[in-house]
Each structure stands twice: as structure tokens, then as C-alpha cells.
Design an enzyme around this catalytic site. Structure first.
Site: not given
Ligand code: SAH
Ligand code: SF4
Length: 385
Positions: A122, A133, A358
Site C-alpha cells: 500500500c 475527507c 486504512c
Molecule cells: N485518497 C485515496 C486513497 C487513500 S485512502 C482515496 O481516498 O481513495 C484508502 C482508503 O481508506 C479509502 O477508501 C479511504 O476512504 C479509506 N479510509 C480513510 N480513512 C479511513 C478510516 N479511518 N477507516 C477506514 N477506512 C478509511
Molecule cells: Fe480522502 Fe483519501 Fe485524502 Fe483520506 S487520503 S482525505 S480518504 S482523498
């Protein structure tokens, strides 16, 4: 406002260090050009890539199928700079996490997850993330800068060669790559694409195109561009069945709402030479997006797109304001999707004892957006500090 231009690099690729060109991260074509300028034949690029990527050799002196004179010349004009490891953690479940320091002082995280015969790496694409987010700890760190192609492929280099294998092309510990570490890969388009191509190149790490997944929160123009430039697998971080809720969880939704995003996914699939599905990531948060009604809504929203749905129980971090749903709630959600004819799986949490799950990747971000500061202030106020 989030910059969504495809070349939103605010820092030029630092491909040269102390006047020397960093050969790590250069495409095969760029390496051929580099050797041509030195008056050398194209096969030199192949030799160098095999040393660098297959055997993990970063010292020109050890590249013994090149003449002493050429090695000396290479050392004068070029260098190979790999990321600096500051911490390496091992989870009881076999997951590994590396914290790597980047020029400029910030650090990023890379995670390796073994699973049967498969080993998934990863990787991070940015230092921090500007998308913000509401449930993501990377987002809460703010944003520092994009990673270069060398810094992205460098994570793979470190991981691939940390298993003591003498030749990664014959003994592969990393079989899959996911851009699910820190950052939004499609807001760092060029370097992510270049690093992906090197990961898939036979003279690089030879990862199959179906085994390399770019995960995005939904940068629609970049999804269209990606479909023109390559055919890797695509994952979409959806997390909500309605725009109303997704606007809150994934602020980028205000720019590219669900219908627009899913239409881009269909266009992406249409360009692929083979039949594939889009992976939909859906982080389940208790009483936010985990109700049976929302499962039914999600099933309907995705009815016309070939997808497999990956449900990720929320991974907590301090002051997140969200909770992980019960196992039962997650199973119920998944069952509703399956009964509607979807493929849905619940992702098992890996490496949470070393904060490698994640959304738990935080690195050390020298935030340029001041978001981290504002977020901390809000929490201190709420806690009466
Ligand atoms: N920025 C990209 C990739 C990185 S995040 C994206 O958002 O797709 C990888 C995944 O982990 C994404 O689906 C994200 O929404 C999820 N994720 C982020 N924070 C999380 C959390 N606290 N618990 C579970 N999944 C999470
Ligand atoms: Fe959103 Fe992915 Fe950026 Fe986290 S890493 S803030 S899930 S876009």
C-alpha cells in the site's frame, strides 16, 4: 478549494540532487535518452534497470557488467537516491509498516500486507492530502506536497528489497500494489502514472496491470485521462449512497457528484481491453452510513455498473468523531448488497496494532494548509482546553 488540474505539482520533480540526475523513477525511455546523451547504446538502460529494480543495487560500482570507465562516468553525472527509512514496524499478523523521511523533513508511510500467496503493498502518493475527507486521519494532517515518481517507486524499492531476496523478478514478495496510502493519487497524476508504469515494467517490478490499483476519492477529469494513458485497476472511495451524505464525508463530491463519478467509471471500464470491475470502497461508520436503508440505496445506485464492493469497518483514530459499527451491522449491510446481486466483502483489518490500517496512516506532515492547526483548535475548544 482543491486544485484538480492534472499537473497540480506545486514543487518541480527534484530529479537532480547536487547537480546529479537521480536515475530512480526515470522511465525506460528517459533512461535510454540519458545513455544516448552519454554516447551509450539503449541496452545500457536495460542493464541499469535490472541492477536497480531486480537486484536492488543502488551503487554504480557494483554494476559489474558495465565497464569501470562507464561506472565512474555514471557516478559523476548521476545518482540513485532511495527514501530514508526512519521506522520499520512488524505487526503480529505479518503486516509491515515503514515510515520514510522525505527531503523537506516530512515523512510518509508504506504498508505491506501478506495474505496467503499474495503480498500487497500500500503506497503513498502525497505528503498529507488536500481532499480532507471527514473520517480520514491523513486528511486531518493537512497537505504538504506531492511525492515525485522517485519517491513513489522508492517505497516499492524499499519494500521489495527488504525481504533479502537477491532478485525480485524470480522471487516476488510484492505481487499487488494499491495506491491506498497517504494522499489522493489522481491529484498527483504525472508522478503516479510514471511510477505505476515502472512498477508494471518487466525491467521494473513486473506487477500485472490487474494487480495494480489506483484508489481515488473521485477526481473525474483524471479518471478520464487515466483511461487514455493506462489500464490499471480502479477503486473508488464512495462511502455514501447519496450526494447529501457524500458532500459531508468526501468534500470533493461537491465538485464531482455521484452520478458524474459513476459515469466516469463506466467510461473507464469501456476503454479497458479486458473485462474488469471497479472496486467500490465503502468505509462503514456507525449510525452515519451503515443502515439497512442505506445498503439498499447503495445497491440501487450501483445497479448498472460492474463493481465489487469492499466494505471497510471504520478504523478509529483520536478525536475522529466516528465509530466502527458492530460486526453484525457490517454483516447485515453486506448481506443486503449480496441479496441485490452485488459482490460485497468486508475487509478484515490488518496491522492495526502498528497503526497500519486504512485511514490510520499519518506520517509526519509539515502542513502547509493550516488545516491541522484549525482541526486541533476545534477539538481543544470542544474539550474545554
Ligand atoms: N485518497 C485515496 C486513497 C487513500 S485512502 C482515496 O481516498 O481513495 C484508502 C482508503 O481508506 C479509502 O477508501 C479511504 O476512504 C479509506 N479510509 C480513510 N480513512 C479511513 C478510516 N479511518 N477507516 C477506514 N477506512 C478509511
Ligand atoms: Fe480522502 Fe483519501 Fe485524502 Fe483520506 S487520503 S482525505 S480518504 S482523498
Amino acid at each position: 478549494m482543491i486544485a484538480t488540474s492534472l499537473d497540480s505539482q506545486d514543487i518541480p520533480e527534484p530529479s537532480s540532487v547536487a547537480g546529479k540526475l537521480n536515475l530512480l523513477g526515470l522511465s525506460r525511455e528517459a533512461l535510454v535518452d540519458f545513455f544516448a546523451e552519454m554516447g551509450e547504446k539503449p541496452f545500457r538502460a536495460q542493464q541499469l534497470m535490472k541492477w536497480l529494480y531486480h537486484r536492488g543495487v543502488s551503487d554504480f560500482e557494483q554494476m559489474t557488467d558495465m565497464s569501470k570507465a562507464l561506472r565512474t562516468k555514471l557516478a559523476q553525472v548521476a545518482c540513485i537516491i532511495v527514501p530514508e527509512i526512519v521506522v520499520q514496524n512488524y505487526s503480529t499478523d505479518g503486516t509491515r509498516k515503514w515510515v520514510m523521511r522525505m527531503p523537506g523533513g516530512s515523512s510518509i508511510e508504506t504498508v505491506y500486507i501478506p495474505d496467503g500467496g499474495r503480498g500487497t503493498l500500500c503506497v503513498s502518493s502525497q505528503i498529507g492530502c488536500a481532499v480532507d475527507c471527514s473520517f480520514c486521519s491523513t486528511g486531518k494532517q493537512g497537505f504538504n506536497r506531492n511525492l515525485t515518481a522517485a519517491e513513489i517507486i522508492g517505497q516499492m524499492w524499499i519494500a521489495a528489497h527488504s525481504f533479502g531476496s537477491r532478485d525480485v523478478s524470480s522471487e516476488r514478495y510484492v505481487t499487488n500494489v494499491v495506491f491506498m496510502g497517504m494522499g489522493e493519487p489522481l491529484l498527483n497524476y504525472g508522478p503516479v502514472l510514471n511510477a505505476s508504469k515502472l512498477m508494471m515494467d518487466d525491467l521494473g517490478f513486473g506487477i500485472g496491470k490487474r494487480r495494480l490499483t489506483i484508489s481515488t476519492s473521485g477526481v473525474v477529469p483524471a479518471i478520464d485521462q487515466l483511461g487514455d494513458d493506462t489500464d490499471v485497476s480502479l477503486a473508488i472511495s464512495l462511502h455514501a449512497p447519496t450526494d447529501e451524505l457524500r458532500d459531508v464525508l468526501v468534500p470533493l463530491n461537491r465538485k464531482y457528484p455521484i452520478a458524474v463519478l459513476l459515469a466516469a467509471c463506466q467510461r473507464y471500464l469501456d476503454k479497458l481491453p479486458d473485462k474488469r470491475k471497479i472496486t467500490i470502497e465503502y468505509t462503514l461508520m456507525k449510525d452515519v452510513n451503515d443502515s439497512p436503508e442505506q445498503a439498499a440505496q447503495l445497491a440501487a445506485v450501483l445497479a448498472d455498473l460492474p463493481v465489487k464492493i469492499n466494505l471497510i469497518p471504520f478504523n478509529p483514530f483520536p478525536n475522529s468523531g466516528y465509530e466502527r459499527p458492530s460486526r453484525n451491522a457490517a454483516m447485515r449491510f453486506s448481506k443486503i448488497l449480496q441479496e441485490a446481486g452485488h459482490i460485497a466483502t468486508i475487509r478484515t483489518t490488518r496491522g492495526d496494532d502498528i497503526d497500519a490500517a486504512c485511514g490510520q496512516l499519518v506520517g509526519q506532515v509539515a502542513d502547509r494548509t493550516r488545516r491541522q492547526e484549525r482541526w486541533k483548535q476545534q477539538h481543544d475548544q470542544a474539550a474545554g482546553l
